[in-house]
Design a protein around this motif. Structure first.
Motif, PDB file in Angstrom:
ATOM      1  N   PRO A 204       0.814  -1.038  -0.009  1.00  0.00           N
ATOM      2  CA  PRO A 204       0.101   0.083   0.173  1.00  0.00           C
ATOM      3  C   PRO A 204       0.852   1.261   0.031  1.00  0.00           C
ATOM      4  N   ARG A 205       0.216   2.325  -0.594  1.00  0.00           N
ATOM      5  CA  ARG A 205       0.984   3.704  -0.366  1.00  0.00           C
ATOM      6  C   ARG A 205       0.743   4.279   0.964  1.00  0.00           C
ATOM      7  N   LEU A 206       1.784   4.526   1.708  1.00  0.00           N
ATOM      8  CA  LEU A 206       1.543   4.862   3.016  1.00  0.00           C
ATOM      9  C   LEU A 206       1.978   6.270   3.182  1.00  0.00           C
ATOM     10  N   ALA A 207       1.162   6.990   4.124  1.00  0.00           N
ATOM     11  CA  ALA A 207       1.227   8.430   4.101  1.00  0.00           C
ATOM     12  C   ALA A 207       2.572   8.887   5.032  1.00  0.00           C
ATOM     13  N   ASN A 208       3.035   9.886   4.782  1.00  0.00           N
ATOM     14  CA  ASN A 208       4.085  10.572   5.436  1.00  0.00           C
ATOM     15  C   ASN A 208       4.024  10.553   6.938  1.00  0.00           C
ATOM     16  N   LYS A 209       5.206   9.848   7.505  1.00  0.00           N
ATOM     17  CA  LYS A 209       4.970   9.778   8.945  1.00  0.00           C
ATOM     18  C   LYS A 209       3.897   9.278   9.665  1.00  0.00           C
ATOM     19  N   SER A 210       3.143   8.332   9.068  1.00  0.00           N
ATOM     20  CA  SER A 210       2.129   7.602   9.725  1.00  0.00           C
ATOM     21  C   SER A 210       2.536   6.230  10.425  1.00  0.00           C
ATOM     22  N   LEU A 211       1.953   6.002  11.362  1.00  0.00           N
ATOM     23  CA  LEU A 211       2.438   4.741  12.254  1.00  0.00           C
ATOM     24  C   LEU A 211       1.702   3.399  11.487  1.00  0.00           C
ATOM     25  N   ASN A 212       2.566   2.558  11.215  1.00  0.00           N
ATOM     26  CA  ASN A 212       1.835   1.330  10.703  1.00  0.00           C
ATOM     27  C   ASN A 212       2.721   0.105  11.157  1.00  0.00           C
ATOM     28  N   ILE A 231      -0.145  -5.660   5.999  1.00  0.00           N
ATOM     29  CA  ILE A 231       0.415  -4.164   6.723  1.00  0.00           C
ATOM     30  C   ILE A 231      -0.996  -3.778   7.321  1.00  0.00           C
ATOM     31  N   VAL A 232      -0.813  -3.222   8.496  1.00  0.00           N
ATOM     32  CA  VAL A 232      -1.966  -2.430   9.248  1.00  0.00           C
ATOM     33  C   VAL A 232      -1.561  -1.106   9.547  1.00  0.00           C
ATOM     34  N   PRO A 233      -2.306   0.084   8.846  1.00  0.00           N
ATOM     35  CA  PRO A 233      -1.963   1.356   9.221  1.00  0.00           C
ATOM     36  C   PRO A 233      -2.833   1.643  10.228  1.00  0.00           C
ATOM     37  N   ALA A 234      -2.224   2.481  11.179  1.00  0.00           N
ATOM     38  CA  ALA A 234      -3.028   3.000  12.242  1.00  0.00           C
ATOM     39  C   ALA A 234      -3.712   4.310  12.110  1.00  0.00           C
ATOM     40  N   PRO A 235      -4.983   4.361  11.731  1.00  0.00           N
ATOM     41  CA  PRO A 235      -5.630   5.627  11.510  1.00  0.00           C
ATOM     42  C   PRO A 235      -5.055   6.731  12.375  1.00  0.00           C
ATOM     43  N   GLY A 304      -3.816  21.190  -4.388  1.00  0.00           N
ATOM     44  CA  GLY A 304      -3.093  19.995  -4.928  1.00  0.00           C
ATOM     45  C   GLY A 304      -1.883  19.465  -4.417  1.00  0.00           C
ATOM     46  N   GLU A 305      -0.963  20.629  -4.293  1.00  0.00           N
ATOM     47  CA  GLU A 305       0.246  20.080  -3.721  1.00  0.00           C
ATOM     48  C   GLU A 305       0.245  19.496  -2.284  1.00  0.00           C
ATOM     49  N   LEU A 306      -0.662  20.086  -1.475  1.00  0.00           N
ATOM     50  CA  LEU A 306      -0.740  19.445  -0.048  1.00  0.00           C
ATOM     51  C   LEU A 306      -0.893  18.041  -0.038  1.00  0.00           C
ATOM     52  N   ASN A 307      -1.758  17.474  -0.911  1.00  0.00           N
ATOM     53  CA  ASN A 307      -1.925  16.098  -0.816  1.00  0.00           C
ATOM     54  C   ASN A 307      -0.816  15.346  -1.281  1.00  0.00           C
ATOM     55  N   ASN A 308      -0.009  15.833  -2.344  1.00  0.00           N
ATOM     56  CA  ASN A 308       1.210  15.371  -2.789  1.00  0.00           C
ATOM     57  C   ASN A 308       2.203  15.341  -1.529  1.00  0.00           C
ATOM     58  N   ARG A 309       2.115  16.154  -0.619  1.00  0.00           N
ATOM     59  CA  ARG A 309       3.188  16.305   0.452  1.00  0.00           C
ATOM     60  C   ARG A 309       2.873  14.920   1.381  1.00  0.00           C
ATOM     61  N   ARG A 310       1.722  14.305   1.422  1.00  0.00           N
ATOM     62  CA  ARG A 310       1.658  13.028   2.206  1.00  0.00           C
ATOM     63  C   ARG A 310       2.554  11.784   1.505  1.00  0.00           C
ATOM     64  N   PHE A 311       2.720  12.048   0.106  1.00  0.00           N
ATOM     65  CA  PHE A 311       3.179  10.964  -0.410  1.00  0.00           C
ATOM     66  C   PHE A 311       4.445  11.374  -1.243  1.00  0.00           C
TER      67      PHE A 311
END
Length: 743
Positions: A204-212, A231-235, A304-311
Motif C-alpha cells: 500500500p501507499r503509506l502516508a508521510n510519518k504515519s504509524l504502521n 500491513i496494518v496502518p494505524a488511522p 493540489g500540492e498539499l495532498n502530494n506532500r503526504r506521498f
C-alpha cells in the motif's frame, strides 16, 4: 556526556572534508577537553582561508545543514539538563523528534534530490550533497540512539516515581488487560484495515510519518491463500497514548500506547491464521512543496500540492529494535532506501505523540502572568479609541512572552468597532482559523471597514490553515491577496487608517514574530506600536507594493527586502569598518535565528579584520566561523536555548556613539539568509524612541551576552560549547523583570 561527543563529532567532520584540496589543520581550544567554553575562548588557526586572489575559500564557512543539525542536538541536550523540570525535559525530547522529522522532510530530502541531479557542490563549505548526507546519517543515528537512551533510562524511570507511567503489555493486571481488550474491540478494531501483501494487493501507499505495522502470518486465509505478510496502518484519528480509567489505576496517570494495544490483539484481524510477528514502522517523506512561479491560482495549486506532500519521495525508515533483519530489509527494498536510511528505535517510532497533558505543576516550569505595558494598562478591546490615543502620544513596545499578546488583539478589536477607522491592512503568515486576530478582521469587514489581508499561503506546514483563513475572511467581505508570486511575504505588519478631526492618521504594529497567540506564549518576539508619520507612511508603501503594481517606493525609515534591507545592512557594517579604520570604536551586535548569506558573512569577516567588535546571538544556523586567527578573531557567536524559543531579530550598530554619533537599532522579521534578504518580502523597523531603544539594547542584547547558564558558544572549529558555571539566565531575568505572579 554522549550528546556533547555528538556535538564534537560534527565539529570534527566540519574540519575534515574528504576533499583533499579543502583539508585544514586546526588547533583545538584547550577548554574543549571538558566541553566548556571560557569567557575568553582561545583563537584557532586554520589553513587555506584565502585563495591566490585573496578571496575567501570554502574553508571559511560552516556547512548549513550540519549547523542546523547541531541546533537540534542543542535542543536534545535540554532533555538531559537536570535544572529543567522533569516534564519539560520530556517536552524537549519530543520537540527534538518533531524538529528532526522536519529536518529529514526538508533538508535531507533536498540533499537527496541534489545528489540525484548530479551530486555537484552547492554548499558554502565546498561539500557535495553525498558527503553531507553521510555525515548527517552518522550523527543522526547517534542522536536518535541517545534520545531513546534518555527516554528509557532517565525520563521514564523518573516519571514513574511520580506515578506517571507508560505501561507495557506484560505490566498490566487482569482487569487492565480486560479493559484494554474491550477498548481494542470497541474503539480500535472497527477503524483498522489490514492489507495483505499478495499479487492482488500490492504494497500500500503509506502516508508521510504515519504509524504502521507489518505483520508476519502463517496459515491460509478465508480464500485458501498462503499469505505471510500484511500491513496494518494505524488511522490518525486514533490517539497514540491511551489513559487507563482511574478505577483501574487508583487515579494515577497510567497509560498504554496504541501500538501496544494493536500489537496485543493483532490476531483478531486474522482469524484462522497465526500471527508470528508484529512490528511497528514509520516512513518519512519529502514534505517540501514545489510551486511554479507562473501558476494562475496559487490557492488551488497549493491545495493540489498539499495532498502530494503526504506521498513525497521517501527519505527515512524507522523500525523498532525488535524488528527482524529480514523484515527491515524487505521494507528497505520496498521503499527503495539503503541501510543508512534505516533507524532502529528502542520505543515508539514517533515520540512527538508521546507527550500528553499532565496536571503536575511541580514538574513544569513555574507559571507566570504576562505583563501589560504601562501605557496600555486599564485599556481593553471594548475601550473604543483609547489605544489610538495612547499610541498617538508615544511609541509602545511589547516583548513577548514576557508581555501579553492581548494589546495586539485589543487594538484590532478597537479598530473593528471604531466608527472613525476607515481601513485595516494586515499580513498573515501563521495565525490559525480560530485566532482572535482573524475573528477581529472578519468583524471589521462585516462592520464596513476596508479590510485587506495579505495572506502568505506558503508558510510551511500551515498552508491548509492559511487557505481556510483566506476563505473565512473573503466570506466576511475582506479583500484577500496572496502577496507576490516567487517572494514569500514574511513581514509582520498591521496598518490602521483612521479619520481624526477631518484628517487621515495611520497607526501601525510591526513585529518580529507571527500574529499567533500561541507562538506569543512560547517564542520571544518584539512588537512596536507606533503612529510615527514616516514609519507608517513607509508601511503603507509596502502594502501598496504587495497589493498593487509599480516600482518600489522610497522608504524614509524602514528597511524593506528584497529592495533595501540587504544593501543597508552591508552599508551599516561598512560604516563600522570606517570607524574602526579611523581609530574609533566599531561595534556590531545582532540577534537572529540563522546566518547563511555569503555576502553578509564576508562583510562581517572584513569588519573583524578591520577591528570591529562583533557579537552575534544566533538561535540555530550559523555558517560563519568565529574566533579564527586572521579571519574572525573579533567575532563571537553564541546561542541561547532555554524555556522559550528565541525568535527576536535585532540589528545594532554603534556608529561612533562615543564621539557623538547616532546609534542605530532595527528590529525585524528577517534572518540573515539568502531567502529572507533577497527572495522574500521582509521589513526591519527602526527604534526611534530613546527609552525603547535602551530597553531593547539592554534586555534584548546585553542581557543575552551575559547569559552563562543556558548559552552556548561557537568555536572556529564549528563546535558548540555550553557556557557553564554561572548564575545569569537571560530568560529568567526578563521573567522576573517584566512578568507578574512568578511562583
Amino acid at each position: 556526556m554522549i550528546i556533547f561527543r555528538l556535538l564534537r563529532t560534527i565539529g570534527n567532520y566540519m574540519m575534515n572534508s574528504s576533499n583533499k584540496q579543502h583539508e585544514t589543520a586546526a588547533t583545538i581550544p584547550p577548554t574543549a577537553q571538558d566541553n566548556r567554553m571560557t569567557a575568553n575562548q582561545a583563537l584557532i588557526e586554520l589553513e587555506g582561508l584565502f585563495d591566490e586572489k585573496g578571496k575567501f575559500t570554502p574553508n571559511c564557512y560552516i556547512n548549513r545543514d550540519l549547523s542546523a543539525l547541531r541546533f537540534q542536538l542543542r535542543v536534545l541536550a535540554q532533555a538531559a539538563n537536570p535544572n529543567h523540570p522533569l516534564l519539560e525535559r520530556m517536552f524537549f525530547l519530543t520537540i527534538f523528534s518533531s524538529n528532526l522529522d522536519e529536518f529529514f522532510e526538508i533538508r535531507v530530502a533536498g540533499l537527496l534530490q541534489k545528489m540525484k541531479q548530479g551530486d555537484q557542490v552547492s554548499s558554502l563549505d565546498g561539500r557535495k550533497p553525498s558527503e553531507i548526507l553521510q555525515i548527517i546519517s552518522k550523527i543522526a543515528h547517534g542522536a536518535v540512539d541517545e534520545q531513546y537512551r534518555m527516554l528509557n533510562e532517565d525520563i521514564l524511570p523518573e516519571l514513574a516515581k511520580h506515578e506517571i507511567r507508560y505501561l507495557k503489555r506484560d505490566e498490566l493486571n487482569d482487569k487492565q488487560r480486560a479493559w484494554m481488550k474491550e477498548y481494542f474491540v470497541s474503539q480500535v478494531m472497527p477503524v483498522l484495515t489490514p492489507i495483505s501483501i499478495d499479487p492482488a494487493h500490492p504494497f500500500p501507499r503509506l502516508a508521510n510519518k504515519s504509524l504502521n505495522f507489518i505483520v508476519t502470518l502463517d496459515g491460509k486465509d478465508a480464500f485458501g491463500r498462503d499469505i505471510n505478510l500484511a500491513i496494518v496502518p494505524a488511522p490518525r484519528s486514533l490517539p497514540r497514548v491511551i489513559r487507563l480509567p482511574d478505577e483501574l489505576t487508583g487515579g494515577k496517570d497510567h497509560h498504554v500506547m496504541l501500538s501496544a494495544v494493536i500489537h496485543e490483539y493483532i490476531g483478531e484481524l486474522f482469524l484462522g491464521m497465526t500471527v508470528t510477528g508484529c512490528y511497528q514502522f514509520r516512513l518519512t517523506r519529502n514534505a517540501d512543496l514545489a510551486l511554479a512561479d507562473d501558476v494562475d491560482d496559487i490557492a488551488k495549486a497549493l491545495e493540489g500540492e498539499l495532498n502530494n506532500r503526504r506521498f513525497g519521495q521517501k527519505v527515512r525508515l524507522e523500525v523498532t529494535t525488535n524488528c527482524p533483519q529480514q523484515i527491515s530489509e524487505f521494507l528497505l527494498r520496498e521503499f527503495a532506501l539503503d541501510s543508512s536510511q534505516l533507524y532502529r528505535v528502542n520505543g515508539p517510532v514517533n515520540l512527538t505523540r508521546l507527550l500528553t497533558s499532565f496536571d503536575y505543576p511541580r514538574l513544569k516550569f513555574s507559571p507566570f502572568t504576562a505583563a501589560i505595558p504601562k501605557a496600555f494598562q486599564g485599556l481593553n478591546k471594548a475601550d473604543t479609541g483609547s489605544m489610538f490615543a495612547t499610541i498617538a502620544r508615544q511609541d509602545v513596545l511589547v516583548h513577548h512572552p514576557f508581555h501579553a499578546f492581548s494589546p495586539v488583539v485589543n487594538l484590532l478589536w478597537q479598530a473593528a468597532n471604531d466608527p472613525d477607522v476607515l481601513a485595516i491592512k494586515q499580513t498573515i503568515y501563521r495565525s490559525g482559523v480560530n485566532s482572535e486576530i482573524v475573528q477581529a478582521l472578519a468583524a471589521a469587514a462585516r462592520n464596513g471597514k476596508e479590510v485587506t489581508a495579505v495572506i502568505e499561503l506558503r508558510a510551511r506546514f500551515d498552508e491548509a490553515s492559511n487557505i481556510a483563513v483566506a476563505n473565512m475572511l473573503q466570506e466576511a467581505g475582506a479583500v484577500v491577496v496572496y502577496g507576490i508570486v516567487g517572494y514569500k511575504t514574511h513581514a509582520k505588519m498591521m496598518l490602521i487608517i483612521r479619520r481624526e478631526a477631518g484628517k487621515i492618521r495611520r497607526y501601525a504594529h510591526l513585529g518580529t514574530g507571527n500574529y499567533h497567540a500561541g507562538n506569543a506564549k512560547a517564542y520571544t518576539d518584539y512588537g512596536l506600536f507606533t503612529a510615527n508619520e514616516e514609519v507608517t507612511e513607509d508601511v503603507a508603501g509596502v502594502f501598496w507594493q504587495l497589493t498593487g503594481m509599480g516600482r518600489p517606493l522610497p522608504s524614509k525609515q524602514i528597511l524593506h527586502a528584497p529592495f533595501t534591507l540587504h544593501d543597508t545592512l552591508m552599508r551599516l557594517i561598512d560604516d563600522e569598518i570606517a570607524h574602526a579604520k579611523a581609530g574609533k570604536v566599531g561595534r556590531v551586535i545582532m540577534k537572529f535565528n540563522a546566518l547563511t548569506e555569503r555576502k553578509i558573512i564576508n562583510k562581517l569577516y572584513e569588519a573583524s579584520q578591520a577591528g570591529v567588535q562583533i557579537d552575534l546571538i544566533v538561535r540555530s544556523i550559523c555558517c560563519l566561523r568565529p574566533q579564527v586567527a586572521g579571519l574572525s578573531e573579533n567575532i563571537r557567536v553564541r546561542s541561547v536555548v532555554g524555556r522559550f524559543l528565541e525568535h527576536t531579530r535585532v540589528y545594532y550598530f554603534a556608529n561612533d556613539v562615543q564621539n557623538g554619533g547616532q546609534e542605530r537599532l532595527y528590529c525585524g522579521s528577517a534572518d540573515l539568509m539568502d531567502r529572507n534578504l533577497l527572495h522574500r518580502v521582509e521589513v526591519a523597523f527602526p527604534i526611534l524612541d530613546k527609552k525603547l531603544f535602551k530597553k531593547i539594547y539592554e534586555d534584548g542584547l546585553i542581557n543575552y551576552l551575559k547569559d552563562d547558564t543556558q548559552a552556548w558558544e561557537l568555536s572556529g572549529t564549528g563546535e558548540w560549547y555550553p557556557v557553564v558555571g554561572g548564575t545569569h539566565n537571560a530568560q529568567s531575568y526578563l521573567l522576573n523583570k517584566i512578568s507578574l505572579n512568578i511562583k
